[in-house]
Design a protein around this motif. Structure first.
Motif, mmCIF file in Angstrom:
data_model
loop_
_atom_site.group_PDB
_atom_site.id
_atom_site.type_symbol
_atom_site.label_atom_id
_atom_site.label_comp_id
_atom_site.label_asym_id
_atom_site.label_seq_id
_atom_site.Cartn_x
_atom_site.Cartn_y
_atom_site.Cartn_z
ATOM 1 N N LYS A 1 2.518 10.085 14.637
ATOM 2 C CA LYS A 1 3.463 9.574 15.646
ATOM 3 C C LYS A 1 3.930 8.175 15.275
ATOM 4 N N ALA A 2 2.999 7.321 14.884
ATOM 5 C CA ALA A 2 3.348 5.959 14.492
ATOM 6 C C ALA A 2 4.199 5.965 13.225
ATOM 7 N N LEU A 3 3.869 6.824 12.280
ATOM 8 C CA LEU A 3 4.626 6.890 11.033
ATOM 9 C C LEU A 3 6.076 7.279 11.288
ATOM 10 N N LEU A 4 6.288 8.272 12.127
ATOM 11 C CA LEU A 4 7.652 8.717 12.429
ATOM 12 C C LEU A 4 8.434 7.628 13.162
ATOM 13 N N ASN A 5 7.756 6.932 14.082
ATOM 14 C CA ASN A 5 8.429 5.852 14.824
ATOM 15 C C ASN A 5 8.824 4.704 13.904
ATOM 16 N N TYR A 6 7.922 4.325 13.007
ATOM 17 C CA TYR A 6 8.223 3.212 12.102
ATOM 18 C C TYR A 6 9.282 3.605 11.067
ATOM 19 N N THR A 7 9.278 4.859 10.648
ATOM 20 C CA THR A 7 10.310 5.309 9.707
ATOM 21 C C THR A 7 11.691 5.217 10.341
ATOM 22 N N GLU A 8 11.759 5.578 11.620
ATOM 23 C CA GLU A 8 13.043 5.466 12.320
ATOM 24 C C GLU A 8 13.422 4.007 12.535
ATOM 25 N N LYS A 9 12.435 3.173 12.867
ATOM 26 C CA LYS A 9 12.696 1.762 13.156
ATOM 27 C C LYS A 9 13.100 0.987 11.911
ATOM 28 N N PHE A 10 12.367 1.150 10.822
ATOM 29 C CA PHE A 10 12.581 0.329 9.630
ATOM 30 C C PHE A 10 13.537 0.950 8.609
ATOM 31 N N ASP A 11 13.535 2.286 8.520
ATOM 32 C CA ASP A 11 14.366 2.951 7.518
ATOM 33 C C ASP A 11 15.617 3.574 8.112
ATOM 34 N N GLY A 12 15.695 3.576 9.455
ATOM 35 C CA GLY A 12 16.874 4.143 10.099
ATOM 36 C C GLY A 12 16.982 5.637 9.948
ATOM 37 N N THR B 1 4.231 -15.737 5.813
ATOM 38 C CA THR B 1 4.088 -16.403 7.096
ATOM 39 C C THR B 1 3.048 -15.691 7.940
ATOM 40 N N GLU B 2 2.506 -16.395 8.900
ATOM 41 C CA GLU B 2 1.519 -15.795 9.796
ATOM 42 C C GLU B 2 2.159 -14.685 10.625
ATOM 43 N N GLU B 3 3.455 -14.824 10.916
ATOM 44 C CA GLU B 3 4.151 -13.780 11.670
ATOM 45 C C GLU B 3 4.190 -12.478 10.874
ATOM 46 N N GLN B 4 4.396 -12.580 9.578
ATOM 47 C CA GLN B 4 4.413 -11.375 8.749
ATOM 48 C C GLN B 4 3.045 -10.699 8.744
ATOM 49 N N ARG B 5 2.004 -11.483 8.648
ATOM 50 C CA ARG B 5 0.659 -10.899 8.633
ATOM 51 C C ARG B 5 0.347 -10.238 9.969
ATOM 52 N N LYS B 6 0.729 -10.876 11.062
ATOM 53 C CA LYS B 6 0.486 -10.287 12.388
ATOM 54 C C LYS B 6 1.242 -8.970 12.533
ATOM 55 N N ALA B 7 2.464 -8.931 12.020
ATOM 56 C CA ALA B 7 3.258 -7.700 12.093
ATOM 57 C C ALA B 7 2.583 -6.580 11.310
ATOM 58 N N VAL B 8 2.057 -6.910 10.141
ATOM 59 C CA VAL B 8 1.378 -5.916 9.316
ATOM 60 C C VAL B 8 0.112 -5.409 10.005
ATOM 61 N N LEU B 9 -0.660 -6.315 10.586
ATOM 62 C CA LEU B 9 -1.884 -5.908 11.281
ATOM 63 C C LEU B 9 -1.569 -4.966 12.441
ATOM 64 N N GLU B 10 -0.492 -5.254 13.152
ATOM 65 C CA GLU B 10 -0.098 -4.393 14.269
ATOM 66 C C GLU B 10 0.297 -3.002 13.774
ATOM 67 N N ILE B 11 1.060 -2.963 12.691
ATOM 68 C CA ILE B 11 1.470 -1.676 12.122
ATOM 69 C C ILE B 11 0.255 -0.869 11.679
ATOM 70 N N LEU B 12 -0.656 -1.515 10.975
ATOM 71 C CA LEU B 12 -1.849 -0.821 10.490
ATOM 72 C C LEU B 12 -2.685 -0.282 11.645
ATOM 73 N N GLN B 13 -2.840 -1.073 12.683
ATOM 74 C CA GLN B 13 -3.623 -0.643 13.835
ATOM 75 C C GLN B 13 -2.988 0.562 14.519
ATOM 76 N N ASN B 14 -1.676 0.533 14.673
ATOM 77 C CA ASN B 14 -0.981 1.643 15.313
ATOM 78 C C ASN B 14 -1.072 2.916 14.490
ATOM 79 N N VAL B 15 -0.957 2.781 13.165
ATOM 80 C CA VAL B 15 -1.095 3.957 12.300
ATOM 81 C C VAL B 15 -2.505 4.525 12.402
ATOM 82 N N LYS B 16 -3.480 3.645 12.445
ATOM 83 C CA LYS B 16 -4.867 4.083 12.548
ATOM 84 C C LYS B 16 -5.118 4.842 13.851
ATOM 85 N N LEU B 17 -4.490 4.374 14.940
ATOM 86 C CA LEU B 17 -4.730 4.980 16.258
ATOM 87 C C LEU B 17 -3.832 6.180 16.534
ATOM 88 N N GLU B 18 -2.574 6.110 16.095
ATOM 89 C CA GLU B 18 -1.598 7.128 16.494
ATOM 90 C C GLU B 18 -1.190 8.076 15.382
#
Length: 423
Positions: A40-51, A20-37
């Motif tokens: 910090k972004a990796l630790l936040n996403y690990t907590e968010k998605f992997d608990g 879905t387009e929503e999935q692609r948008k979510a992936v683009l946002e994640i990639l952009q945040n990892v690129k910029l942060e």
């Protein structure tokens, strides 16, 4: 499984295009945040998605040692033997640089160079896939890649499965990260404070991993965009219905969108396999998944001859193909499109998944028409080498500059003409 006419043949073009387009948008946002942060972004996403909340993503030596010690020695020996088989197979694939010299003194050649760094993604979270470790890491190591980085999502305990860590250690991986999803792909593609940037990313994953790999292609290389697993069996009247049904279900249990086909010259075998599939489904732990795959993406086709059967297989272009006939070798030459080909009733698909030595990272969704299994070549690059002689320049220079002017590239032509004038 339904017995259907060949005219209703199903294709395997079921790839990540169905996202879905929503999935692609979510992936683009994640990639952009990892690129910029970065981290910090990796630790936040690990907590968010992997608990899992943690301060460090890298696997420690203590964690590796603990994992290896926790496994039975018999299992360590099995993983080690599988690794040796895989290494032996992939050693046969190595290419050498080569050069030749023409009579006019021109030397031409090809220099084969391993990639500097590779990221290997191993699915995880709710399951452990040590076989994916071996299949991704060993051909890279055989190719001569100096830095191999492994990433895999952590479990709820914040650790990677012991079997994954043990397999990575046996395969020679030096650095591993508790990191999964699109954020892991971003880390490998762009690099962060702790995760090295890699030249290529290989390994299967979920839809978000597949989409992320597609998005970072160009920043780095990727192996392929993997779709659901597939198996096709080509059989005559000598086929063993129990074996065939078991092998079809071995792939159907992967995913509700996995595909399983039987192509046979025998109506009797077709009916027996259909019944056997239903029987074996009854006590299969992943019954619901396998049953849906068989219902939606499974079929049995009866053909008039094995030659026609081979044509049907080539139209399907399956990830896995088993040939269970009286003389399977006689059909090998007729098969053009298949990721891996298993010959004879003892060559069950799981043999290739785990132990024989061939790679189980295979083209899916019909891409076996133009793609190959993961191999040593995927971890090398080739450079053309040209040493043109003075004699060759005198003999061919005018032809070269004429060709350049045909394309309207005057600077190209003059680069050659100046050398001719100086002589």
């Amino acid at each position: 499984m339904k017995i259907q006419p060949v005219s209703e043949l199903k294709t395997l073009e079921r790839s990540v295009e169905q996202n879905t387009e929503e999935q692609r948008k979510a992936v683009l946002e994640i990639l952009q945040n990892v690129k910029l942060e970065g981290d910090k972004a990796l630790l936040n996403y690990t907590e968010k998605f992997d608990g899992v909340s943690q301060s460090s993503l890298e696997v420690t030596k203590e964690e590796i040692d603990e994992a290896v010690a926790s496994l039975d020695q018999e299992m360590i020996d099995i993983i080690s033997e599988a690794a040796a088989n895989i290494r032996e197979y992939h050693e046969k694939q190595k290419r050498q640089s080569w050069f030749f010299t023409r009579e006019d003194g021109t030397m031409l050649g090809q220099k084969v160079t391993p990639l500097d760094s590779v990221g290997v993604y191993v699915p995880g979270g709710t399951a452990a896939y040590p076989s994916s470790v071996l299949m991704g890491v060993i051909p890279a190591a055989v190719a001569g890649v100096e830095e191999i980085i492994l990433v895999s999502p952590p479990g709820k305990d914040g650790k990677l499965p012991a079997a994954v860590l043990a397999a990575a250690s046996i395969a020679g991986v030096k650095r591993m990260f508790k990191l999964g999803g699109a954020q892991a792909i971003g880390a490998l593609a762009y690099g962060t404070e702790t995760v090295p940037k890699t030249d290529k990313i290989v390994g299967p994953g979920n839809i978000f991993v597949a989409l992320a790999k597609r998005e970072v292609f160009g920043v780095c290389d990727i192996d392929m965009i993997a779709g659901p697993s597939e198996i096709a069996v080509l059989a005559d009247e000598t086929g063993n219905a129990k074996y065939i049904a078991a092998d079809l279900l071995s792939q159907a249990e992967h995913d509700p969108r996995s595909a399983a086909f039987l192509v046979t010259t025998s109506k009797d075998l077709a009916e027996k396999v259909a019944a056997e599939v239903e029987s074996q489904l009854n006590d299969l732990p992943r019954k619901e998944i396998a049953a849906q795959a068989v219902r939606d993406y499974g079929a049995i086709y009866i053909v008039d001859s094995l030659a026609e059967g081979a044509e049907v297989i080539n139209r399907i272009a399956p990830e896995h193909l088993e040939i269970m006939t009286k003389d399977p070798m006689s059909l090998l030459g007729k098969i053009k499109h298949a990721g891996a080909i298993f010959l004879g009733e003892y060559s069950s698909e799981p043999v290739g998944d785990y132990f024989a030595g061939s790679n189980h990272v295979l083209p899916t969704s019909g891409t076996a028409r133009f793609s190959s299994p993961l191999n040593v070549d995927d971890f090398t690059k080739k450079s053309s080498v040209i040493r043109y002689s003075e004699q060759a320049m005198k003999e061919n220079g005018r032809k070269i500059s004429a060709f350049a002017r045909l394309e309207g590239l005057e600077a190209h032509a003059r680069a050659v003409d100046y050398r001719l004038e100086d002589k």
